[in-house]
Design a protein around this motif. Structure first.
Motif, PDB file in Angstrom:
ATOM      1  N   ALA A  70      10.554 -11.306  -6.507  1.00  0.00           N
ATOM      2  CA  ALA A  70       9.676 -10.284  -6.427  1.00  0.00           C
ATOM      3  C   ALA A  70       8.509 -10.753  -5.412  1.00  0.00           C
ATOM      4  N   ILE A  71       8.507  -9.900  -4.355  1.00  0.00           N
ATOM      5  CA  ILE A  71       7.811 -10.284  -3.167  1.00  0.00           C
ATOM      6  C   ILE A  71       6.278  -9.899  -3.660  1.00  0.00           C
ATOM      7  N   THR A  72       5.366 -10.493  -3.311  1.00  0.00           N
ATOM      8  CA  THR A  72       4.007 -10.158  -3.610  1.00  0.00           C
ATOM      9  C   THR A  72       3.415  -9.351  -2.644  1.00  0.00           C
ATOM     10  N   THR A  73       2.592  -8.375  -2.958  1.00  0.00           N
ATOM     11  CA  THR A  73       2.169  -7.356  -2.206  1.00  0.00           C
ATOM     12  C   THR A  73       3.242  -6.456  -1.626  1.00  0.00           C
ATOM     13  N   GLY A  74       4.768  -6.760  -2.128  1.00  0.00           N
ATOM     14  CA  GLY A  74       5.604  -5.967  -1.496  1.00  0.00           C
ATOM     15  C   GLY A  74       6.268  -6.188   0.001  1.00  0.00           C
ATOM     16  N   GLY A  75       5.514  -7.180   0.466  1.00  0.00           N
ATOM     17  CA  GLY A  75       5.895  -7.390   1.804  1.00  0.00           C
ATOM     18  C   GLY A  75       5.046  -8.521   2.523  1.00  0.00           C
ATOM     19  N   THR A  76       4.910  -8.238   3.902  1.00  0.00           N
ATOM     20  CA  THR A  76       3.964  -9.138   4.697  1.00  0.00           C
ATOM     21  C   THR A  76       3.584  -8.650   5.881  1.00  0.00           C
ATOM     22  N   ASP A  77       2.430  -8.820   6.452  1.00  0.00           N
ATOM     23  CA  ASP A  77       2.139  -8.388   7.758  1.00  0.00           C
ATOM     24  C   ASP A  77       2.202  -9.497   8.726  1.00  0.00           C
ATOM     25  N   THR A  78       2.323 -10.923   8.156  1.00  0.00           N
ATOM     26  CA  THR A  78       2.186 -12.144   9.071  1.00  0.00           C
ATOM     27  C   THR A  78       3.427 -13.094   8.917  1.00  0.00           C
ATOM     28  N   HIS A  79       3.462 -14.110   9.396  1.00  0.00           N
ATOM     29  CA  HIS A  79       4.344 -15.291   9.393  1.00  0.00           C
ATOM     30  C   HIS A  79       4.728 -15.505   7.838  1.00  0.00           C
ATOM     31  N   LEU A  80       3.879 -15.306   6.930  1.00  0.00           N
ATOM     32  CA  LEU A  80       3.939 -15.917   5.545  1.00  0.00           C
ATOM     33  C   LEU A  80       4.508 -14.987   4.442  1.00  0.00           C
ATOM     34  N   ILE A  81       4.986 -15.592   3.545  1.00  0.00           N
ATOM     35  CA  ILE A  81       5.695 -14.633   2.478  1.00  0.00           C
ATOM     36  C   ILE A  81       5.390 -15.550   1.095  1.00  0.00           C
ATOM     37  N   THR A  82       4.784 -14.772   0.244  1.00  0.00           N
ATOM     38  CA  THR A  82       4.718 -15.192  -1.365  1.00  0.00           C
ATOM     39  C   THR A  82       5.439 -14.663  -1.872  1.00  0.00           C
ATOM     40  N   ALA A  83       6.481 -15.152  -2.975  1.00  0.00           N
ATOM     41  CA  ALA A  83       7.366 -14.567  -3.811  1.00  0.00           C
ATOM     42  C   ALA A  83       7.310 -15.300  -5.255  1.00  0.00           C
ATOM     43  N   ASP A  84       7.788 -14.560  -6.317  1.00  0.00           N
ATOM     44  CA  ASP A  84       7.702 -15.058  -7.426  1.00  0.00           C
ATOM     45  C   ASP A  84       9.465 -14.903  -7.901  1.00  0.00           C
ATOM     46  N   PRO A  85       9.866 -16.208  -8.158  1.00  0.00           N
ATOM     47  CA  PRO A  85      11.509 -16.614  -8.027  1.00  0.00           C
ATOM     48  C   PRO A  85      11.891 -15.970  -9.943  1.00  0.00           C
ATOM     49  N   ALA A  86      10.851 -15.793 -10.513  1.00  0.00           N
ATOM     50  CA  ALA A  86      11.147 -15.610 -12.223  1.00  0.00           C
ATOM     51  C   ALA A  86      12.381 -14.525 -12.553  1.00  0.00           C
ATOM     52  N   PRO A  87      12.795 -13.619 -11.635  1.00  0.00           N
ATOM     53  CA  PRO A  87      13.537 -12.753 -11.850  1.00  0.00           C
ATOM     54  C   PRO A  87      15.085 -13.495 -11.903  1.00  0.00           C
ATOM     55  N   LEU A  88      14.955 -14.614 -11.163  1.00  0.00           N
ATOM     56  CA  LEU A  88      16.319 -15.495 -10.927  1.00  0.00           C
ATOM     57  C   LEU A  88      16.247 -16.517 -11.958  1.00  0.00           C
ATOM     58  N   GLY A  89      15.419 -16.528 -12.882  1.00  0.00           N
ATOM     59  CA  GLY A  89      15.306 -17.589 -13.949  1.00  0.00           C
ATOM     60  C   GLY A  89      14.940 -18.741 -13.827  1.00  0.00           C
ATOM     61  N   VAL A  90      14.069 -18.947 -12.759  1.00  0.00           N
ATOM     62  CA  VAL A  90      13.352 -20.356 -12.381  1.00  0.00           C
ATOM     63  C   VAL A  90      11.763 -19.796 -12.136  1.00  0.00           C
ATOM     64  N   ASP A  91      10.985 -20.854 -12.450  1.00  0.00           N
ATOM     65  CA  ASP A  91       9.567 -20.844 -11.954  1.00  0.00           C
ATOM     66  C   ASP A  91       9.629 -21.344 -10.292  1.00  0.00           C
TER      67      ASP A  91
END
Length: 409
Positions: free
Chosen positions: A309-330
């Motif tokens: 699950a990608i925070t804000t739905g994407g990125t404008d920069t070099h940086l990505i924040t994401a939630d791996p919970a849908p894959l079963g891990v934090d």
């Protein structure tokens, strides 16, 4: 020249123990994927300046007004660095002495604020930095911080909320900037809010400043009273900080760095900063900065395809924040599994959640020459490492990394 031999050969005879440490670190960097958003590979020229004779020079003060003799070349190096920084960012004044990004922020606060003043900044749970009010940091101990957040659904800054908080608390300064917000701040909106309540606007541009240099991100310079930044990350310089401001605040900023918060400048680092500023002024660096963003957008989309699950739905920069919970891990478990597979990144707070996510960036792998095809491959490796035994993925990760050595064969 390779990263392995760059330092180890120089130390091998005199200090083999430390030579082994440096060689090991070079092998680690070359054989794994460096995806920490705050890291990059400097050029050999930057490394050469860091290891130059200027490392021996004490140069307390500023060019033309030092507390030590023999500073003629130190003065020249610092003048070149400040002139290049001003030209690169269209700034009236630059101070290149801060030892780190945090030191730059400390100096900005010292120049504009007094202990007990109220400051409005992004809250730490939403991507704010330690210097934006953490109770463990000088900022949270010396100033009264009020934190703004992001919209619970979109993950984007709610500028109406920022305005309401500013009206309610009347801060002395408003800080815009983050370590985990993948979108461009609306600097003009922050400027309007700061003006309405009579506050200074401080831009903490530690992460995007390299993109600004390359024309791949909007500049905070037309809007902020003071811009704080680092010289590493996307900018590809040595570890350190800098401050940019208008002429009217130049003396206050300089005095806040020296003598208030620092002593002698690290002249070898300042020379290396000058080299990096010169490199960042080239068309090649502009192409690089745009490629960093393109790679980040591609990687974000490919990670979403893997289930993140990608925070804000994407990125404008070099940086990505994401939630791996849908894959079963934090985030913490994901970082450990990915590290075991040879992919190095950080965790980060996720807005409005108790779990942590992951934070990664594309600056280093782009410096190595990787492109969008490799970003798709990295995303597949991410998914495989989290779904299967990480050791099964490690060989393929190492093979990919070794195809793109950071300092050539």
């Amino acid at each position: 020249m390779t990263a392995t031999t760059l330092h180890a050969d120089l130390l091998g005879r005199q200090d083999p123990q430390m030579a082994d440490v440096l060689a090991g670190e070079a092998r680690r960097q070359a054989g794994t994927l460096q995806l920490i958003a705050a890291e990059n590979f400097t050029s050999p020229a930057v490394l050469a300046a860091l290891g130059s004779a200027l490392v021996n020079k004490y140069a307390e003060g500023y060019p033309g007004s030092r507390y030590h003799g023999g500073c003629e070349y130190a003065d020249l190096a610092e003048r070149i660095a400040t002139e290049r920084a001003c030209a690169l960012f269209a700034a009236e004044h630059a101070n290149v002495q801060p030892h780190s990004g945090s030191a730059a922020v400390l100096a900005a606060y010292a120049a504009l604020l007094r202990p007990g003043d109220t400051v409005l900044a992004m809250g730490l749970p939403y991507g704010g930095h330690l210097t934006h009010g953490s109770p463990a940091n000088f900022s949270g101990r010396w100033f009264d911080f009020v934190g703004y957040g992001v919209d619970a659904e979109t993950g984007l800054i709610d500028y109406d909320e920022v305005q309401q908080l500013a009206r309610a608390h009347r801060p002395k300064a408003v800080v815009c900037g983050s370590i985990a917000y993948p979108r461009h701040p609306e600097y003009s909106a922050f400027r309007e809010i700061a003006d309405e309540v009579g506050a200074y606007l401080i831009a903490d541009a530690a992460h995007p400043i390299g993109l600004v240099a390359g024309g791949a991100a909007p500049s905070p310079l037309p809007y902020a009273d003071v811009v704080c930044a680092t010289t590493h990350k996307v900018l590809r310089g040595p570890r350190g900080g800098m401050l940019l401001c208008g002429a009217e605040l130049a003396e206050r900023i300089d005095r806040a760095v020296f003598p208030f918060s620092q002593g002698g400048a690290q002249m070898n680092s300042i020379a290396a900063k000058a080299v990096a500023f010169g490199e960042a002024a080239t068309p090649a660096f502009g192409s690089y900065a745009h490629k960093v963003v393109a790679n980040a957008r591609t990687l974000a989309g490919a990670l979403a395809d893997q289930g993140f699950a990608i925070t804000t739905g994407g990125t404008d920069t070099h940086l990505i924040t994401a939630d791996p919970a849908p894959l079963g891990v934090d985030g913490r478990a994901a970082r450990q599994r990915l590290a075991a597979a040879g992919m190095v990144l950080d965790t980060c707070a996720l807005p409005y959640g108790d779990q942590r996510g992951v934070r990664l960036g594309t600056a280093a792998v782009t410096t190595q020459g990787m492109g969008e095809d490799e970003m798709h491959r990295i995303a597949v490796l991410f998914g495989r490492a989290l779904r299967e035994e990480p050791s099964r993925t490690r060989t393929e990760v190492t093979e990919l990394a070794l195809q793109f050595p950071p300092y050539g064969q």
